[in-house]
Motif scaffolding. Structure first.
Motif, short mmCIF file in Angstrom:
data_model
loop_
_atom_site.label_atom_id
_atom_site.label_comp_id
_atom_site.label_asym_id
_atom_site.label_seq_id
_atom_site.Cartn_x
_atom_site.Cartn_y
_atom_site.Cartn_z
N GLU A 86 0.83 -1.21 0.00
CA GLU A 86 0.00 0.00 0.00
C GLU A 86 0.86 1.27 0.00
O GLU A 86 0.59 2.22 -0.74
CB GLU A 86 -0.91 -0.03 1.24
N SER A 87 1.90 1.27 0.83
CA SER A 87 2.77 2.46 0.91
C SER A 87 3.45 2.74 -0.42
O SER A 87 3.54 3.89 -0.86
CB SER A 87 3.85 2.26 1.98
N LEU A 88 3.95 1.68 -1.07
CA LEU A 88 4.63 1.89 -2.35
C LEU A 88 3.64 2.28 -3.43
O LEU A 88 3.96 3.07 -4.32
CB LEU A 88 5.40 0.63 -2.75
N GLN A 89 2.45 1.71 -3.35
CA GLN A 89 1.40 2.09 -4.30
C GLN A 89 1.17 3.60 -4.25
O GLN A 89 1.15 4.28 -5.28
CB GLN A 89 0.11 1.33 -3.94
N LYS A 90 1.07 4.12 -3.02
CA LYS A 90 0.88 5.57 -2.86
C LYS A 90 2.12 6.34 -3.30
O LYS A 90 2.04 7.39 -3.93
CB LYS A 90 0.57 5.90 -1.40
N ALA A 91 3.27 5.83 -2.93
CA ALA A 91 4.53 6.56 -3.18
C ALA A 91 4.84 6.70 -4.66
O ALA A 91 5.64 7.55 -5.05
CB ALA A 91 5.69 5.88 -2.47
N THR A 92 4.21 5.85 -5.48
CA THR A 92 4.51 5.90 -6.90
C THR A 92 3.45 6.68 -7.69
O THR A 92 3.49 6.71 -8.91
CB THR A 92 4.65 4.47 -7.48
N GLN A 93 2.52 7.31 -7.00
CA GLN A 93 1.56 8.17 -7.68
C GLN A 93 2.19 9.53 -7.97
O GLN A 93 2.99 10.01 -7.17
CB GLN A 93 0.30 8.37 -6.81
N PRO A 94 1.82 10.14 -9.09
CA PRO A 94 2.41 11.44 -9.44
C PRO A 94 2.16 12.51 -8.38
O PRO A 94 2.97 13.41 -8.20
CB PRO A 94 1.72 11.81 -10.76
N ASP A 95 1.02 12.42 -7.67
CA ASP A 95 0.70 13.46 -6.69
C ASP A 95 1.07 13.04 -5.27
O ASP A 95 0.54 13.57 -4.29
CB ASP A 95 -0.80 13.80 -6.75
N PHE A 96 1.98 12.07 -5.16
CA PHE A 96 2.40 11.59 -3.84
C PHE A 96 2.95 12.72 -2.98
O PHE A 96 3.78 13.51 -3.41
CB PHE A 96 3.49 10.52 -4.02
N LYS A 97 2.45 12.76 -1.74
CA LYS A 97 2.99 13.70 -0.76
C LYS A 97 3.66 12.88 0.34
O LYS A 97 2.98 12.12 1.04
CB LYS A 97 1.89 14.57 -0.16
N PRO A 98 4.97 13.05 0.53
CA PRO A 98 5.64 12.28 1.59
C PRO A 98 5.02 12.57 2.95
O PRO A 98 4.46 13.66 3.18
CB PRO A 98 7.08 12.79 1.53
N GLN A 99 5.11 11.60 3.85
CA GLN A 99 4.57 11.75 5.20
C GLN A 99 5.56 12.57 6.04
O GLN A 99 6.47 12.02 6.66
CB GLN A 99 4.36 10.36 5.82
N VAL A 100 5.37 13.88 6.04
CA VAL A 100 6.30 14.78 6.72
C VAL A 100 5.57 15.52 7.83
O VAL A 100 4.47 16.03 7.62
CB VAL A 100 6.92 15.79 5.73
N ILE A 101 6.17 15.56 9.01
CA ILE A 101 5.58 16.26 10.16
C ILE A 101 6.43 17.48 10.47
O ILE A 101 7.65 17.38 10.62
CB ILE A 101 5.50 15.32 11.38
N ARG A 102 5.76 18.64 10.52
CA ARG A 102 6.47 19.88 10.83
C ARG A 102 6.00 20.41 12.19
O ARG A 102 4.93 20.03 12.65
CB ARG A 102 6.23 20.93 9.74
N GLU A 103 6.79 21.30 12.76
CA GLU A 103 6.41 21.86 14.05
C GLU A 103 5.15 22.71 13.88
O GLU A 103 5.04 23.48 12.93
CB GLU A 103 7.55 22.74 14.59
N GLN A 104 4.17 22.54 14.78
CA GLN A 104 2.91 23.26 14.66
C GLN A 104 3.07 24.69 15.14
O GLN A 104 3.71 24.96 16.11
CB GLN A 104 1.83 22.57 15.51
#
Lengths: 386, 386
Positions: free
Chosen positions: A368-386
């Motif tokens: 599932e993760s690779l399926q998502k990661a190979t989509q053109p509109d993939f957004k990496p799972q990134v967490i930023r300071e709120q």
């Protein structure tokens, strides 16, 4: 001390470390708690001496089981330099290497090997550094019917031995295309199938991407009389997901015929195939050529150095890694050699039961993760300071 | 020589090998061509001496670029034993470890560290071997608001340092469930987020699967002021696909807080995190605790040995691996220690450009292959003799 004064890392450690420390160092570095040495028949060592190549024997044991017999197989891994200058006629160059390697296959048979594997593109110099298509593409052969496959088929039948060999393939039926291909010949001398290199380098002098493309044969496992075998060709060893798929398809031994040079990859060499053996609970057999090859025309390396004609030295260091993380010492860094290793294939499932890496692999998560990661509109799972 | 007479593999090699051979051995084993030693400020070494822990400093350099400035960050990795007997009151046990580690975080700040990471479940003994829920579950804390996160938040702000700590988590909002969780606190002292251990062992004394389940937080990457960080907790290091997804999400440094013991995993220790650094072109920081822990009640190990109360020894050996395959020496196998490593994060992209592992990864092939492999009617790709 130049890089090639050190012929063998293992011999260096054995020479200098006191016995008690050496034992601990071997345990930590190699996962080895007892001597792995396998005594080889005199005929095999005599053949090695006669032809001037190194021969070493090791064994990995498994626990005795009640319901399965031990499944002992002996694996021969061959590393060698080329035989003639690279400007000799193609046929003579190939014939020279054939003669060398035939003697090593004979020694493997004498040592009781059930399976033998060559290094990558074993019938030729590793000429892809030059980017010249002529004459090097003339070394390419049909995987099924080429002269080398025919020659080895006779040996496979004569010695009752599975032979895996790694060649430059010419696929006449599909537009005369060129591939980097491993061929599996059964112990009955029959062509079983082929596998094409999945990952092609674009690094240093490895200009292979100008000769052939990424393989289109998936991750086949060859179910032979002596176990389930697969081949991860050269640069594919840098890709854990490539190793993983051979495991998913059931491989028990994965060969890694290679051609790789010193400062570029040597510190990675002892890590990658061994990590694959651990992660996938199978045996791995990384094989590398030796020697420095001189080419007729100069070429550049894309590293600022002046044009030159030499490629190498290839650092050999062929070894076998076991699913429990232990490994044999390496063949030398500079000599032709045959590594004979006896494996009990039962160790694969025993290690799976013990460590549980396959059980805990969570493949659906990664599908599932690779399926998502190979989509053109993939957004990496990134967490930023709120 | 018993396993723990050898305090350090690196010191052993340095003691016995002649200089020229040592240089070659380090190049082959560690990928290191020059001395990596980083001189540490006197304040840091004084704190280490005062509190009786080892402190070591190393640096990895990158090439100077024209368009990007060097991105130097200093990473502190902490390995330690517990402080009090495991039958002391919970709060005292935790407080004892806090005091130890606070001194090490202070030394990390004095050494200029921007990021610090603890070992796995750092506030407690690794009591999961016992399968007793009481009192060990009392060590669990809310990731967001627990006492340890609060305490570390103050230090993070005071020292302007990102702190990653790995704890037993109590999730009161979701049914009081227990998790094995890493918490990321920003250098402003704010809770950034958490990650739960993705792969849970079922091996030896690691009875963790009786306490918590596989993590449900994916593969988050934390974009901090000092780089993009991720955490692969302990047993997840055996799974290359776990490391890979942190890479796919853009990690530049992946910490691997662990708790693992000698004969079980030590030969794998130097392989797996380093392989991950190579395969994913990022830095990895595997951290392991030290010491032997004694529990009040005896338990069995599922290996035929009689019941016993001790668990360990944990073999420490914390190190850092770089994307080019090089690595630092390890901290000791038996002492508390702080490993300070200066990284130039630019090395990640430089290695990607050089080796091209990400470029040649063929993720769509593997997304499709895993999709098929996880179907109930999956048939492995097996080739048999015709």
């Amino acid at each position: 001390m130049s890089a090639f004064d050190l012929k063998s890392l293992d011999e260096c450690l054995e020479k200098h470390l006191p016995a008690a420390e050496l034992k601990e160092v071997k345990r930590i570095l190699y996962g080895v708690e007892e001597d792995l040495t396998l005594e080889l028949p005199a005929a095999a060592t005599a053949t090695a001496e006669q032809h001037g190549f190194e021969i070493k024997g090791y064994r990995f044991k498994a626990q005795k089981e009640q319901l399965r017999k031990s499944r002992l197989v002996r694996v021969g891994a061959i590393q060698n330099s080329i035989a003639l200058p690279t400007d000799a006629p193609i046929e003579q160059q190939r014939e020279g290497i054939w003669q060398k390697v035939k003697a090593m296959i004979k020694a493997a048979a004498e040592a009781g090997c059930n399976i033998v594997c060559t290094q990558e593109a074993w019938t030729m110099p590793f000429a892809f550094c030059t980017r010249e298509k002529f004459p090097w593409c003339e070394f390419a052969e049909e995987a099924e019917t080429g002269a080398t496959t025919k020659m080895l088929s006779e040996l496979a039948q004569a010695y009752n031995m599975v032979i895996i060999h790694s060649i430059l393939e010419r696929d006449a039926a599909h537009g005369d295309t060129i591939w980097n291909t491993a061929v599996v010949i059964s112990n009955n001398g029959r062509f079983m199938g082929k596998h094409r290199k999945n990952h092609i380098p674009r690094v240093g002098d490895f200009n292979e991407s100008t000769y052939y493309l990424e393989g289109n044969t998936g991750h086949p496992v060859f179910e032979t009389e002596f176990g389930k075998l697969a081949i991860n060709i050269c640069y594919g060893r840098h890709h854990p997901q490539n190793w993983m798929m051979f495991g998913v398809n059931g491989a028990e031994i994965v060969f890694n015929p290679s051609a790789t040079i010193g400062r570029l990859s040597e510190p990675l060499w002892s890590i990658e195939a061994r990590n694959a053996a651990i992660a996938n609970s199978y045996f791995t057999v990384p094989i590398n050529r030796v020697g420095t090859e001189q080419f007729p025309n100069e070429y550049t390396s894309g590293d600022g150095r002046p044009a030159h004609k030499d490629f190498g030295p290839f650092y050999g260091s062929t070894y076998v890694a076991a699913p429990d993380g232990s490994r044999t010492p390496s063949l030398s860094r500079c000599n032709d050699g045959l590594l004979v290793t006896e494996l009990d294939l039962n160790l694969c499932r025993q290690v799976k039961d013990f460590w549980g890496f396959r059980q805990t692999q969570r493949l659906p998560l990664y599908a599932e993760s690779l399926q998502k990661a190979t989509q053109p509109d993939f957004k990496p799972q990134v967490i930023r300071e709120q």
